[in-house]
Design a protein around this motif. Structure first.
Motif, PDB file in Angstrom:
ATOM      1  N   TYR A  65      12.768  54.181  41.320  1.00 57.26           N
ATOM      2  CA  TYR A  65      13.417  54.915  42.404  1.00 57.26           C
ATOM      3  C   TYR A  65      12.378  55.502  43.351  1.00 57.26           C
ATOM      4  N   GLN A  66      11.334  56.102  42.772  1.00 57.09           N
ATOM      5  CA  GLN A  66      10.344  56.774  43.605  1.00 57.09           C
ATOM      6  C   GLN A  66       9.329  55.802  44.192  1.00 57.09           C
ATOM      7  N   PHE A  67       9.033  54.713  43.482  1.00 58.56           N
ATOM      8  CA  PHE A  67       8.106  53.735  44.026  1.00 58.56           C
ATOM      9  C   PHE A  67       8.634  53.122  45.316  1.00 58.56           C
ATOM     10  N   SER A  68       9.944  53.134  45.497  1.00 54.79           N
ATOM     11  CA  SER A  68      10.537  52.489  46.672  1.00 54.79           C
ATOM     12  C   SER A  68      11.141  53.493  47.646  1.00 54.79           C
ATOM     13  N   ASP A  69      10.860  54.774  47.465  1.00 53.41           N
ATOM     14  CA  ASP A  69      11.461  55.796  48.315  1.00 53.41           C
ATOM     15  C   ASP A  69      10.854  55.746  49.717  1.00 53.41           C
ATOM     16  N   VAL A  70      11.693  55.552  50.718  1.00 57.22           N
ATOM     17  CA  VAL A  70      11.216  55.512  52.102  1.00 57.22           C
ATOM     18  C   VAL A  70      11.596  56.786  52.858  1.00 57.22           C
ATOM     19  N   GLY A  71      11.988  57.820  52.135  1.00 56.80           N
ATOM     20  CA  GLY A  71      12.188  59.126  52.760  1.00 56.80           C
ATOM     21  C   GLY A  71      13.421  59.247  53.617  1.00 56.80           C
ATOM     22  N   VAL A  72      14.511  58.565  53.255  1.00 58.56           N
ATOM     23  CA  VAL A  72      15.736  58.642  54.050  1.00 58.56           C
ATOM     24  C   VAL A  72      16.246  60.086  54.111  1.00 58.56           C
ATOM     25  N   GLY A  73      16.280  60.769  52.972  1.00 58.57           N
ATOM     26  CA  GLY A  73      16.775  62.156  52.949  1.00 58.57           C
ATOM     27  C   GLY A  73      15.939  63.088  53.795  1.00 58.57           C
ATOM     28  N   PRO A  74      14.613  63.200  53.551  1.00 58.83           N
ATOM     29  CA  PRO A  74      13.782  64.062  54.402  1.00 58.83           C
ATOM     30  C   PRO A  74      13.809  63.672  55.871  1.00 58.83           C
ATOM     31  N   ALA A  75      13.917  62.358  56.164  1.00 54.55           N
ATOM     32  CA  ALA A  75      13.964  61.920  57.567  1.00 54.55           C
ATOM     33  C   ALA A  75      15.198  62.476  58.266  1.00 54.55           C
ATOM     34  N   ILE A  76      16.347  62.404  57.611  1.00 52.24           N
ATOM     35  CA  ILE A  76      17.580  62.942  58.184  1.00 52.24           C
ATOM     36  C   ILE A  76      17.480  64.453  58.344  1.00 52.24           C
ATOM     37  N   MET A  77      16.862  65.128  57.365  1.00 51.24           N
ATOM     38  CA  MET A  77      16.772  66.586  57.415  1.00 51.24           C
ATOM     39  C   MET A  77      15.860  67.089  58.534  1.00 51.24           C
ATOM     40  N   GLN A  78      14.791  66.327  58.862  1.00 50.56           N
ATOM     41  CA  GLN A  78      13.836  66.848  59.845  1.00 50.56           C
ATOM     42  C   GLN A  78      13.941  66.214  61.231  1.00 50.56           C
ATOM     43  N   SER A  79      14.580  65.045  61.355  1.00 51.24           N
ATOM     44  CA  SER A  79      14.589  64.318  62.624  1.00 51.24           C
ATOM     45  C   SER A  79      15.476  64.978  63.679  1.00 51.24           C
ATOM     46  N   LYS A  80      15.074  64.850  64.932  1.00 48.30           N
ATOM     47  CA  LYS A  80      15.906  65.322  66.031  1.00 48.30           C
ATOM     48  C   LYS A  80      17.190  64.495  66.133  1.00 48.30           C
ATOM     49  N   ARG A 142      26.532  62.054  54.375  1.00 47.70           N
ATOM     50  CA  ARG A 142      27.086  63.409  54.482  1.00 47.70           C
ATOM     51  C   ARG A 142      26.396  64.369  53.521  1.00 47.70           C
ATOM     52  N   LEU A 143      25.871  63.830  52.414  1.00 49.36           N
ATOM     53  CA  LEU A 143      25.121  64.658  51.474  1.00 49.36           C
ATOM     54  C   LEU A 143      23.848  65.191  52.129  1.00 49.36           C
ATOM     55  N   MET A 144      23.109  64.329  52.837  1.00 50.07           N
ATOM     56  CA  MET A 144      21.888  64.769  53.516  1.00 50.07           C
ATOM     57  C   MET A 144      22.202  65.725  54.669  1.00 50.07           C
ATOM     58  N   LEU A 145      23.332  65.482  55.341  1.00 50.20           N
ATOM     59  CA  LEU A 145      23.719  66.381  56.435  1.00 50.20           C
ATOM     60  C   LEU A 145      24.043  67.775  55.919  1.00 50.20           C
ATOM     61  N   ALA A 146      24.661  67.848  54.746  1.00 51.59           N
ATOM     62  CA  ALA A 146      24.940  69.151  54.152  1.00 51.59           C
ATOM     63  C   ALA A 146      23.638  69.892  53.856  1.00 51.59           C
ATOM     64  N   ASN A 147      22.631  69.175  53.381  1.00 58.74           N
ATOM     65  CA  ASN A 147      21.328  69.799  53.143  1.00 58.74           C
ATOM     66  C   ASN A 147      20.640  70.167  54.458  1.00 58.74           C
ATOM     67  N   ARG A 148      20.776  69.307  55.454  1.00 62.32           N
ATOM     68  CA  ARG A 148      20.140  69.558  56.763  1.00 62.32           C
ATOM     69  C   ARG A 148      20.627  70.864  57.370  1.00 62.32           C
ATOM     70  N   HIS A 149      21.922  71.119  57.225  1.00 64.55           N
ATOM     71  CA  HIS A 149      22.512  72.302  57.859  1.00 64.55           C
ATOM     72  C   HIS A 149      22.772  73.445  56.872  1.00 64.55           C
ATOM     73  N   LEU A 150      22.205  73.329  55.655  1.00 64.58           N
ATOM     74  CA  LEU A 150      22.333  74.370  54.628  1.00 64.58           C
ATOM     75  C   LEU A 150      23.800  74.717  54.370  1.00 64.58           C
ATOM     76  N   GLN A 151      24.613  73.691  54.177  1.00 64.83           N
ATOM     77  CA  GLN A 151      26.032  73.856  53.859  1.00 64.83           C
ATOM     78  C   GLN A 151      26.270  73.209  52.489  1.00 64.83           C
ATOM     79  N   LEU A 152      25.978  73.974  51.443  1.00 63.55           N
ATOM     80  CA  LEU A 152      25.855  73.392  50.113  1.00 63.55           C
ATOM     81  C   LEU A 152      26.994  73.749  49.155  1.00 63.55           C
ATOM     82  N   GLY A 153      28.048  74.396  49.654  1.00 65.46           N
ATOM     83  CA  GLY A 153      29.134  74.830  48.770  1.00 65.46           C
ATOM     84  C   GLY A 153      29.785  73.666  48.023  1.00 65.46           C
TER      85      GLY A 153
END
Length: 458
Positions: A65-80, A142-153
């Motif tokens: 999983y980690q050997f092939s991680d291309v950072g989709v989650g962090p990219a969504i969280m930090q990208s404009k 939508r999971l990454m978007l919830a993290n991006r906007h700190l909406q974790l309920g």
């Protein structure tokens, strides 16, 4: 009560961060209580060898999983463009395709892994366990978007339900089969439950297959360093299991994993909180931008480190009697392992809040430099200590390696304007006190573990 209530109302960054912190800590606490309860039941239904075998399976699956991680989650969280539907569709397409490729890789590599570890059963276990990677690849953005906007309920609630489904299925299957297959199939069941719940209950963008070139270029450009960083991160986080899985008998490796499971509670909590909160916080309130931003981060850093150090101190002091209380005699050596691992995690919690500053700024290259340095030093320290001093020496080398890594952490943190020497010195002094007292109180159990580990090396 009105003042407390006001802390959780509104949509500004401070309120969202507090709300998300409470949800993350609460969800993590519930998760660990559930895990502990299931662990106590499963250790009575299955033999230590089953936990050792499953640990080998999970090291391999996480490695893929980690050997092939291309950072989709962090990219969504930090990208404009993190909220752009075309960007999200492209990211989801990459993520889904990666999951299928990972399952194929697991199927091909199962035979070589069985030869390396001398466990023929890995040939059957690995391809089946890797189905979780296919399932997780279809988790919605939508999971990454919830993290991006700190909406974790809802995310927190779904995580708890998912874990309960996995644990219930593991206990039932363990009772029926008395086999490691119970742990493998329960992980598949929990992944399916999580996917269904995310798709039904998380609001927002609906993913579809799409390939937009500008989005793909941004994701790949950001992700190339994330790929290398997660490869290094895997080696850093799983180096103990990779080496000890080869070094220890399977039953003793299972005992080690029980000890690691208990000792890692505070550190896993810290990682969960910082990874979910810090990229949005650093993105919206860069510490280098103003003294006010730096002061707010310092306050948060002291609270996080103080809570984690308190958790580590409790485990380090009572690890031996805790294991004796919770587990049967087959696992008694895990108590000393809990004490040593908890003590050696002190340096790691001190620097836990720094590396996410680089990702928030889009500087994945410096993040990789830190991750690679960590991996090289940790692997080297563990290998040398294991060959020279056995299991106990390897456990102590974890903390010593983190001390060697510290200057590189400072280099990254200073570049981002995040380094806080007052925090580091304060918790280094407190942490040293915790380590000295804990080792002194539990030295008898540690010495006994050293004698047993000497027999393994013989």
């Amino acid at each position: 009560m009105n003042r407390i209530s006001s802390l959780f109302q509104g949509s500004n960054l401070r309120v969202r961060a507090i709300r998300s912190s409470v949800l993350t800590v609460g969800g993590f606490g519930a998760s660990q209580v559930i895990r502990l309860a299931s662990n106590l039941i499963l250790t009575r239904l299955l033999f230590p060898e089953a936990f050792g075998m499953m640990a080998l399976v999970m090291v391999f699956i996480q490695g893929l999983y980690q050997f092939s991680d291309v950072g989709v989650g962090p990219a969504i969280m930090q990208s404009k463009r993190g909220d752009d539907p075309h960007f999200l569709n492209t990211a989801w397409t990459i993520q889904a395709g990666r999951g299928v490729l990972l399952w194929l890789a697991a199927s091909v590599l199962a035979y070589p892994m069985a030869l390396i570890y001398g466990e023929a059963q890995l040939m059957q276990l690995l391809p089946v366990a890797a189905l979780t990677l296919v399932i997780q690849g279809f988790n919605p953005t939508r999971l990454m978007l919830a993290n991006r906007h700190l909406q974790l309920g809802r995310v927190t609630s779904i995580d708890i339900v998912t874990q309960l489904s996995g644990i219930v299925s593991a206990v039932v299957l363990a009772y029926l089969t008395q086999s490691v297959w119970a742990l493998v199939f329960s992980s598949i069941i929990s992944s399916l439950v999580q996917l269904v719940l995310f798709r039904i209950y998380l609001e927002g963008h609906r993913d579809r297959f799409e390939w937009e070139r500008p989005a793909a270029h941004e994701l790949i450009n950001f992700g190339k360093w994330i790929f290398l960083s997660t490869l290094a991160g895997f080696l850093f986080n799983q180096s103990d299991k990779m080496l000890l899985g080869k070094y220890l008998p399977l039953d003793q490796f299972g005992v080690y994993n029980i000890g690691f499971f208990l000792a890692s509670f505070p550190l896993l909590l810290g990682i969960s909180v910082t990874h979910k909160l810090l990229i949005p916080i650093y993105r919206e309130r860069p510490p280098s931008e103003s003294a006010e931003n730096f002061a707010a981060l310092r306050k948060m850093r002291f609270v996080v480190s103080g809570g984690l150090l308190a958790g580590i101190a409790i485990l380090a002091l009572v690890g031996v009697p805790l294991v004796e209380l919770l587990y049967d005699s087959r696992y008694y050596q895990a108590g000393a392992i809990v004490v040593i691992i908890a003590c050696m995690q002190v340096p790691q919690i001190i620097v836990l809040t720094y590396d996410q500053a680089a990702l928030a700024a889009g500087d994945s290259k410096r993040f990789f430099v830190l991750a690679a340095t960590r991996a090289i030093i940790m692997l080297s320290a563990l290998f040398i200590a294991l060959e020279t001093y056995g299991l106990v020496g390897a456990l102590f080398s974890i903390g010593l390696a983190m001390l060697v890594i510290y200057p590189v952490v400072v280099w990254l943190a200073r570049h981002m304007g995040a380094w806080d020497p007052l925090h580091d010195i304060s918790f280094a002094i407190l942490g040293l006190g915790v380590i000295i007292v804990s080792l002194w109180v539990n030295w008898g159990a540690i010495a006994e573990l050293a004698q047993v580990s000497a027999r393994y090396s013989g």
